[in-house]
Design a protein around this motif. Structure first.
Motif, PDB file in Angstrom:
ATOM      1  N   LEU A 104       0.834  -1.203   0.000  1.00 34.45           N
ATOM      2  CA  LEU A 104       0.000   0.000   0.000  1.00 34.45           C
ATOM      3  C   LEU A 104       0.867   1.251   0.000  1.00 34.45           C
ATOM      4  O   LEU A 104       0.610   2.202  -0.758  1.00 34.45           O
ATOM      5  N   VAL A 105       1.908   1.250   0.827  1.00 30.67           N
ATOM      6  CA  VAL A 105       2.816   2.398   0.896  1.00 30.67           C
ATOM      7  C   VAL A 105       3.541   2.595  -0.428  1.00 30.67           C
ATOM      8  O   VAL A 105       3.658   3.721  -0.937  1.00 30.67           O
ATOM      9  N   ALA A 106       4.018   1.498  -1.016  1.00 32.80           N
ATOM     10  CA  ALA A 106       4.725   1.579  -2.300  1.00 32.80           C
ATOM     11  C   ALA A 106       3.803   2.111  -3.396  1.00 32.80           C
ATOM     12  O   ALA A 106       4.210   2.958  -4.212  1.00 32.80           O
ATOM     13  N   ASP A 107       2.558   1.618  -3.420  1.00 35.67           N
ATOM     14  CA  ASP A 107       1.597   2.086  -4.426  1.00 35.67           C
ATOM     15  C   ASP A 107       1.324   3.578  -4.269  1.00 35.67           C
ATOM     16  O   ASP A 107       1.298   4.329  -5.261  1.00 35.67           O
ATOM     17  N   CYS A 108       1.118   4.013  -3.032  1.00 36.46           N
ATOM     18  CA  CYS A 108       0.816   5.426  -2.769  1.00 36.46           C
ATOM     19  C   CYS A 108       1.990   6.325  -3.132  1.00 36.46           C
ATOM     20  O   CYS A 108       1.819   7.356  -3.794  1.00 36.46           O
ATOM     21  N   LEU A 109       3.190   5.916  -2.719  1.00 38.48           N
ATOM     22  CA  LEU A 109       4.369   6.722  -3.022  1.00 38.48           C
ATOM     23  C   LEU A 109       4.622   6.788  -4.529  1.00 38.48           C
ATOM     24  O   LEU A 109       4.999   7.840  -5.055  1.00 38.48           O
ATOM     25  N   GLY A 110       4.416   5.677  -5.209  1.00 37.60           N
ATOM     26  CA  GLY A 110       4.598   5.667  -6.659  1.00 37.60           C
ATOM     27  C   GLY A 110       3.620   6.588  -7.351  1.00 37.60           C
ATOM     28  O   GLY A 110       3.976   7.342  -8.273  1.00 37.60           O
ATOM     29  N   THR A 111       2.364   6.561  -6.917  1.00 37.07           N
ATOM     30  CA  THR A 111       1.337   7.411  -7.516  1.00 37.07           C
ATOM     31  C   THR A 111       1.623   8.882  -7.239  1.00 37.07           C
ATOM     32  O   THR A 111       1.511   9.732  -8.136  1.00 37.07           O
ATOM     33  N   VAL A 112       2.001   9.193  -5.989  1.00 37.63           N
ATOM     34  CA  VAL A 112       2.326  10.576  -5.633  1.00 37.63           C
ATOM     35  C   VAL A 112       3.499  11.079  -6.476  1.00 37.63           C
ATOM     36  O   VAL A 112       3.488  12.218  -6.968  1.00 37.63           O
ATOM     37  N   THR A 113       4.493  10.232  -6.663  1.00 44.01           N
ATOM     38  CA  THR A 113       5.667  10.624  -7.447  1.00 44.01           C
ATOM     39  C   THR A 113       5.287  10.956  -8.878  1.00 44.01           C
ATOM     40  O   THR A 113       5.716  11.975  -9.435  1.00 44.01           O
ATOM     41  N   VAL A 114       4.474  10.110  -9.505  1.00 42.03           N
ATOM     42  CA  VAL A 114       4.051  10.350 -10.885  1.00 42.03           C
ATOM     43  C   VAL A 114       3.263  11.659 -10.980  1.00 42.03           C
ATOM     44  O   VAL A 114       3.484  12.475 -11.889  1.00 42.03           O
ATOM     45  N   ALA A 115       2.337  11.870 -10.047  1.00 38.08           N
ATOM     46  CA  ALA A 115       1.517  13.085 -10.064  1.00 38.08           C
ATOM     47  C   ALA A 115       2.377  14.330  -9.893  1.00 38.08           C
ATOM     48  O   ALA A 115       2.206  15.331 -10.616  1.00 38.08           O
ATOM     49  N   MET A 116       3.309  14.272  -8.953  1.00 37.79           N
ATOM     50  CA  MET A 116       4.133  15.438  -8.667  1.00 37.79           C
ATOM     51  C   MET A 116       5.089  15.763  -9.819  1.00 37.79           C
ATOM     52  O   MET A 116       5.295  16.927 -10.167  1.00 37.79           O
ATOM     53  N   VAL A 117       5.663  14.740 -10.419  1.00 36.56           N
ATOM     54  CA  VAL A 117       6.602  15.015 -11.505  1.00 36.56           C
ATOM     55  C   VAL A 117       5.850  15.522 -12.737  1.00 36.56           C
ATOM     56  O   VAL A 117       6.337  16.405 -13.458  1.00 36.56           O
ATOM     57  N   ALA A 118       4.648  15.004 -12.980  1.00 38.31           N
ATOM     58  CA  ALA A 118       3.845  15.508 -14.100  1.00 38.31           C
ATOM     59  C   ALA A 118       3.508  16.980 -13.884  1.00 38.31           C
ATOM     60  O   ALA A 118       3.624  17.808 -14.796  1.00 38.31           O
ATOM     61  N   PHE A 119       3.094  17.310 -12.659  1.00 38.79           N
ATOM     62  CA  PHE A 119       2.744  18.698 -12.352  1.00 38.79           C
ATOM     63  C   PHE A 119       3.979  19.592 -12.443  1.00 38.79           C
ATOM     64  O   PHE A 119       3.913  20.715 -12.973  1.00 38.79           O
TER      65      PHE A 119
END
Length: 359
Positions: A104-119
């Motif tokens: 769960l932590v890995a999934d959340c961190l991965g998603t946050v990373t993708v969102a932040m780098v896109a932004f």
């Protein structure tokens, strides 16, 4: 290198490329989320290409520190997202509490990373474009925008004086305006943590589409802002700060001069060169729309962003016409996104029907 080694290297590269694409388009969120993310990355790449071509034919340059910052963001984010995805895949199927928690932590961190780098990459592309467009020094259209306000019956000076009279009102408006970035960040974080990947992808896609509208708007009607045009007396806006609505003005004039400065992401207010349309208004509308189907998120977003949008007039020095244009850009983006979803859903259903018939 022998044939076996070359084959192993090619396989590893294909695996990394596949995983990278899987992560970048939020494939875990489903086909619609992937479709939105493909649109978002297409817009980001298109803006980046326009920036690179434009920089190549002008004397304007990106500061070395900004190039380094971009490389660091991309490389670190790529590494972090891939690491999180590999950990998530490794823990797939684990039923013990620790395994499920780590996944769960890995999934959340991965998603946050993708969102932040896109932004972050979108913001960088837009900032570079705005600096380039400003350096083109097209005629300012403040008089035209003020005339549009007057035709709508809106008196910017009177509104400024009215909102400045109350210490409470002016303080609330100032805080709301200054915390727009925090609201955007909180929205992305909430969508990541609540695992609403399709909504997150929609949010990012809308930010990208509205960025196109912002870029087009500032080229069509470049402006210095209402404070620059009206030059109000300090006692009519003092509660908003002595430099209210004018913090960007000196940098704006520098980029419009014969010797513009380097494009440096560390330069204060480099992200505030756009007056028409209002970027704050667009962000407020998009974040509110992203949180639309939960009352406990929609109502606070509506209240906070509603106050912030009002604040763009006295604090940001925007014309009412800027806000109306921002609403039009956001409405068009929402229409395109909804149409895209309908087309994608229809295509998916047609494919499912054809497959069922074949079976």
């Amino acid at each position: 290198m022998n044939a076996r080694g070359a084959h192993s290297l090619n396989s590893s590269l294909r695996f990394l490329i596949t995983i990278t694409a899987h992560v970048a388009i939020l494939a875990r969120g489903g086909a619609t989320a992937s479709c939105y993310m493909k649109l978002a990355w297409s817009v980001i790449c298109s803006l980046a290409i326009v920036d690179l071509v434009w920089i190549a034919i002008t004397d304007l340059r990106l500061a070395p520190s900004s190039w380094i910052a971009l490389v660091r963001v991309i490389s670190f984010s790529l590494f972090a997202a891939l690491l999180c995805e590999l950990i998530s895949q490794r823990l797939q199927g684990k039923n013990d509490p620790i395994g499920r928690l780590l996944k769960l932590v890995a999934d959340c961190l991965g998603t946050v990373t993708v969102a932040m780098v896109a932004f972050a990459l979108l913001a960088a592309a837009v900032i570079i474009f705005c600096c380039l467009a400003t350096s083109a020094a097209l005629p300012l259209q403040d008089l035209r925008l003020a005339a549009l306000d007057a035709s709508l019956g809106f008196d910017w000076r009177s509104f400024l004086t009215l909102t400045n009279r109350s210490d409470l009102i002016s303080s609330v408006l100032l805080v709301a305006y200054q915390n727009t970035g925090g609201v955007v960040f909180a929205t992305m974080l909430w969508l990541c943590l609540s695992k609403r990947l399709e909504r997150l992808a929609e949010f990012l896609a809308m930010l990208c589409l509205t960025a196109i509208g912002t870029a087009a708007g500032m080229l069509i009607l470049p402006a210095a802002g209402a404070y620059s045009l009206h030059q109000p007396a300090l006692d009519t806006f003092g509660n908003f700060g002595t430099d209210a609505g004018m913090w960007h003005h000196e940098l704006l004039m520098q980029f419009r001069s014969a010797h513009p400065p380097l494009i440096d992401f560390d330069t204060p207010n480099v992200n505030c060169l756009v007056t028409f349309p209002s970027g704050h208004t667009i962000l407020g509308l998009v974040t509110t729309y992203a949180l639309r189907d939960r009352l406990y998120t929609f109502l606070p977003a509506l209240l906070i962003n509603g106050v912030m949008i009002i604040s763009t007039l006295p604090v940001g020095g925007h014309y009412l016409a800027d806000l109306i244009a921002s609403g039009a850009v956001t409405a068009l983006s929402i229409t395109l996104i909804r149409s895209m979803k309908r087309v994608h859903s229809g295509t998916s259903r047609s494919g499912d029907t054809a497959l069922a018939g074949a079976i």
